[in-house]
Design a protein around this motif. Structure first.
Motif, PDB file in Angstrom:
ATOM      1  N   UNK A  42       0.851  -1.198   0.000  1.00 30.17           N
ATOM      2  CA  UNK A  42       0.000   0.000   0.000  1.00 30.17           C
ATOM      3  C   UNK A  42       0.881   1.241   0.000  1.00 30.17           C
ATOM      4  N   UNK A  43       1.649   1.397  -1.065  1.00 29.72           N
ATOM      5  CA  UNK A  43       2.659   2.448  -1.111  1.00 29.72           C
ATOM      6  C   UNK A  43       2.130   3.751  -1.697  1.00 29.72           C
ATOM      7  N   UNK A  44       0.943   3.726  -2.259  1.00 31.22           N
ATOM      8  CA  UNK A  44       0.416   4.862  -3.013  1.00 31.22           C
ATOM      9  C   UNK A  44      -1.115   4.738  -3.036  1.00 31.22           C
ATOM     10  N   UNK A  45      -1.841   5.864  -3.097  1.00 27.55           N
ATOM     11  CA  UNK A  45      -3.303   5.765  -3.142  1.00 27.55           C
ATOM     12  C   UNK A  45      -3.821   4.821  -4.237  1.00 27.55           C
ATOM     13  N   UNK A  46      -3.170   4.842  -5.413  1.00 30.19           N
ATOM     14  CA  UNK A  46      -3.622   3.956  -6.500  1.00 30.19           C
ATOM     15  C   UNK A  46      -3.395   2.485  -6.156  1.00 30.19           C
ATOM     16  N   UNK A  47      -2.286   2.213  -5.454  1.00 29.35           N
ATOM     17  CA  UNK A  47      -1.984   0.842  -5.048  1.00 29.35           C
ATOM     18  C   UNK A  47      -3.006   0.362  -4.016  1.00 29.35           C
ATOM     19  N   UNK A  48      -3.398   1.260  -3.106  1.00 32.17           N
ATOM     20  CA  UNK A  48      -4.430   0.922  -2.121  1.00 32.17           C
ATOM     21  C   UNK A  48      -5.735   0.584  -2.833  1.00 32.17           C
TER      22      UNK A  48
END
Ligand SMILES: [Zn+2]
Length: 196
Positions: A42-48
């Motif tokens: 979960x390194x980035x909002x898009x990844x989340x």
């Protein structure tokens, strides 16, 4: 269909370390980061967003912000905290407050489905709703005795969530091949140093 807490009736377990069903979902969420060696999924909002959509916790439509990402990671670490209680760890008031806030923000409600069965469902959408589904999953999992077998690795730098399928519930490390042996090697070095 989106995940709802009571959709998984059977908490069937797979191998030693990995739970299935709702317990497996909670385990996967907590283990979306390897605290010791990385990576952080979960390194980035898009990844989340990708993670939540892939696990059917969220619709693909709403956008995800940096604040949503911080919220999700706070919830994840609060769940790690309450899993720690299964291995004798203390429960921190901050973790309890985080989970209560996530439940409130998602507006979790008891709902009876067309099948006549009750489930907890969030009224909120987006990441708030997704975190409500995760909290509902924890609620469901805690009602099953298998919950006590979800544990944190005893290595303070690891804290990986693993499923303890040992007969007497005595496992302390995520895998003996890595953390257990690492601890044993450390104790051996300390003993050798003490006697030298
Ligand atoms: Zn470990």
């Amino acid at each position: 269909m989106l995940f709802s807490g009571y959709a998984y009736n059977h908490l069937e377990m797979a191998d030693r370390d990995t739970a299935t069903g709702v317990l497996g979902l909670i385990q996967a969420f907590v283990n979306s980061v390897d605290l010791q060696d990385g990576p952080e999924e979960l390194s980035h909002p898009d990844a989340l967003k990708a993670w939540l959509v892939a696990h059917e916790l969220m619709e693909a439509g709403p956008s995800v912000s940096e604040a949503d990402l911080r919220h999700a990671i706070a919830v994840r670490e609060a769940i790690r905290g309450v899993i720690g209680a299964n291995t004798g760890g203390r429960v921190y008031p901050l973790d309890v407050a985080t989970l209560n806030e996530a439940a409130s923000a998602s507006r979790l409600r008891a709902r009876f489905g067309a099948d006549g069965k009750a489930r907890l469902e969030p009224e909120a959408t987006g990441v708030a709703g997704a975190m409500g589904r995760v909290v509902a999953g924890v609620f469901t999992a805690m009602a099953d005795e298998a919950w006590a077998r979800l544990k944190l690795c005893s290595s303070p730098t690891c804290r990986w969530a693993f499923y303890d399928s040992s007969r007497n519930h005595s496992s302390r490390w995520c895998t003996m091949a890595t953390c257990g042996n690492r601890q044993k090697a450390r104790r051996f070095r300390e003993r050798t140093r003490a006697t030298a």
